[in-house]
Design an enzyme around this catalytic site. Structure first.
Site, PDB file in Angstrom:
ATOM      1  N   ASN A  43      12.496  25.136  -3.588  1.00 16.39           N
ATOM      2  CA  ASN A  43      13.323  26.254  -3.136  1.00 16.39           C
ATOM      3  C   ASN A  43      13.898  25.968  -1.755  1.00 16.39           C
ATOM      4  O   ASN A  43      14.648  24.982  -1.634  1.00 16.39           O
ATOM      5  CB  ASN A  43      12.674  27.631  -3.315  1.00 16.39           C
ATOM      6  CG  ASN A  43      11.334  27.900  -2.700  1.00 16.39           C
ATOM      7  OD1 ASN A  43      10.332  27.382  -3.152  1.00 16.39           O
ATOM      8  ND2 ASN A  43      11.270  28.725  -1.689  1.00 16.39           N
ATOM      9  N   ASP A  44      13.576  26.711  -0.712  1.00 12.23           N
ATOM     10  CA  ASP A  44      14.350  26.654   0.536  1.00 12.23           C
ATOM     11  C   ASP A  44      14.466  25.265   1.169  1.00 12.23           C
ATOM     12  O   ASP A  44      13.481  24.518   1.220  1.00 12.23           O
ATOM     13  CB  ASP A  44      13.684  27.521   1.621  1.00 12.23           C
ATOM     14  CG  ASP A  44      13.256  28.866   1.119  1.00 12.23           C
ATOM     15  OD1 ASP A  44      13.704  29.278   0.056  1.00 12.23           O
ATOM     16  OD2 ASP A  44      12.445  29.499   1.819  1.00 12.23           O
ATOM     17  N   SER A 107       8.322  28.217   4.620  1.00 11.98           N
ATOM     18  CA  SER A 107       9.504  27.633   5.273  1.00 11.98           C
ATOM     19  C   SER A 107       9.412  27.519   6.789  1.00 11.98           C
ATOM     20  O   SER A 107       8.687  28.284   7.441  1.00 11.98           O
ATOM     21  CB  SER A 107      10.736  28.459   4.919  1.00 11.98           C
ATOM     22  OG  SER A 107      11.088  28.174   3.601  1.00 11.98           O
TER      23      SER A 107
END
Ligand code: DQQ
Length: 494
Positions: A43-44, A107
């Site tokens: 993801n991020d 993150s």
């Protein structure tokens, strides 16, 4: 420090990656030039930085399957942000504060300090009192192998901020001080908190940089803050703000007080698949921003993660974009110029008149391609221009430019038997002679940029190779296209 546990977890994850990576390379839906993981879930974008002559991208990663779980940080380096060499995992859950199946190393960002590469990330655990998010440091001498700081965590949630709503630190340096912006929530409203430090290890709260008044959701994920021209930009991904996936604010910033006075706001992307963007400075001074091409199940238009998990992976990044400031303090987002190095087999048309008779265009293999054109608005009298992309065997994605309504839509309801939704935006046509359109198609994504790169739609479509036709037609008159160029794009992962 749980050195033994860390070693075991790294070995286990690397073994899994090595075992599966060749299979994933031959997957039918894998991307050809967009960044994706070697195996498993991504993801991020995290820790984007140009360090010792290479672009480093880190990313939220579950190497074990194509679904989100226990977050690791994957790592890869590149000379051009298109061709990648994967490196060992940078962060693996191992400590009391970051070792949890539904938590891990969330993150964060990267910065050079003391000749080392520093990462700042959110450690997430749950010891029975709910999720706890804390800010942590890791560093590396060689930019490849990272050690977690003995003094972690360096920050816990301040009073009034729920412990599960304090994450995603983005660091930068100004003069002799480090600053960090962190996503948070107070009284159910999203916010960005500003911290500062002299040594990257001891941090003090400085100010609330910005806060939702209700219009931008209950939690801000992945905030980013940077100067551009004579202005400052804050970007964030608001949770609970409908289909707004990523927002920007532009304004002035005062380092004396830590106050940000924003006077312009905008949408980074109108598509469904653009989330958690992070930016960094390229060595030539460009501000490059990278977003995750997907959305979360709590978002109103979420369908599901698509079919790629069956091939053992899920998730890619949108094409990196250069951010530019316009005179009116709005922002442009342009695909990086490096993409031109992938072009092959160009086709060009001058002064193409599109009527109500459908016309077929050629662009690469119809799957992996680029198209650029300029519509001459003064010589166009049609109501609409329809672009049908990734079309074949009854499936298609329809991009409609409606000149009367000044609206652009991308309809993927019949795109692939998987995706759904129509993304919509306003086109800025007033006093304009031309309308510029730029399309980047890859196996599992479609990015359309228009209105001088201020009006962009990034959407995932999971289309097979037989969906390779590209058609165009007008409604209610004709459309004059000044120049149109199309290219195939070379595969970066073969
Ligand atoms: N993804 C991370 C969080 C962040 C969210 C977890 C945004 O740090 O808030 O994988 O997509």
């Amino acid at each position: 420090m749980s050195k033994e546990l860390l070693k075991q977890n790294i070995e286990k994850a690397q073994f899994e990656i090595d075992r599966k990576k060749d299979m994933i390379k031959s997957g039918k839906m894998r991307q050809h030039y967009h960044f994706m993981p070697q195996t498993g879930w991504l993801n991020d974008p995290n820790g984007l930085i140009y360090f010792r002559g290479k672009y480093h991208f880190f990313f939220q990663h579950n190497p074990y399957s194509g679904f989100w779980d226990s977050m690791h940080w994957g790592h890869a380096v590149s000379d051009d942000m298109l061709h990648w060499e994967y490196l060992p995992l940078a962060l693996v859950p191992s400590e009391k504060y970051d070792n949890h199946q539904k938590g891990g190393c969330f993150s964060g960002s990267a910065i050079e300090h003391d000749g080392k590469l520093f990462l700042m990330y959110t450690g997430v655990t749950n010891e029975g009192n709910g999720y706890e998010q804390v800010q942590c440091i890791a560093y590396s001498e060689d930019g490849i192998h990272f050690e977690k700081y003995e003094g972690n965590p360096v920050l816990t949630a301040p009073e009034g901020i729920p412990t599960d709503m304090f994450r995603d630190p983005k660091v930068w340096k100004h003069e002799d001080t480090y600053y960090m912006v962190c996503g948070a929530s107070r009284n159910n409203r999203g916010m960005a908190l500003l911290y500062r430090s002299k040594n990257m290890l001891n941090w003090e709260f400085f100010n609330v940089l910005a806060e939702s008044r209700g219009e931008w959701g209950f939690m801000w994920e992945c905030p980013d803050f940077y100067p551009i021209g004579d202005k400052y930009v804050l970007t964030f991904s608001p949770m609970g703000s409908g289909d707004h996936t990523s927002v920007y604010l532009v304004g002035d910033f005062d380092y004396e007080t830590g106050s940000f006075y924003s006077h312009v706001s905008g949408e980074i992307n109108w598509g469904f698949d653009y989330y958690a963007p992070q930016s960094f400075l390229a060595p030539d001074g460009r501000r490059i921003m990278v977003g995750w091409a997907n959305e979360w199940e709590w978002m109103p238009s979420w369908k599901d993660w698509g079919p790629t998990y069956k091939e053992g992976w899920c998730g890619s990044f949108n094409i990196p974009m250069e951010v530019r400031l316009m005179k009116d303090s709005t922002l442009q987002f342009l695909p990086i110029k490096e993409i031109e190095s992938l072009r092959q087999g160009g086709q060009f048309w001058d002064n193409l008149v599109v009527t109500e008779d459908e016309l077929e265009l050629k662009a690469g293999d119809g799957v992996t391609f680029e198209l650029k054109m300029k519509i001459d608005l003064e010589k166009t009298d049609a109501d609409k221009l329809e672009f049908t992309l990734r079309c074949g065997e009854g499936k298609k994605t329809v991009c409609m430019f409606d000149f009367k309504k000044a609206e652009m839509t991308v309809n993927r309801n019949n795109a692939d038997g998987w995706s759904k939704g129509i993304s919509r935006s306003v086109m800025y046509l007033n006093n304009k002679k031309d309308l510029d359109v730029h399309i980047l198609s890859d196996q599992s994504s479609l990015e359309i940029f228009t209105s001088e790169y201020q009006n962009n739609h990034s959407n995932n479509i999971f289309a097979g190779n037989f969906q390779n036709q590209l058609k165009v037609r007008a409604y209610g008159g004709s459309v004059a296209i000044k120049d149109i160029e199309t290219y195939g794009l070379k595969d970066c992962y073969c």
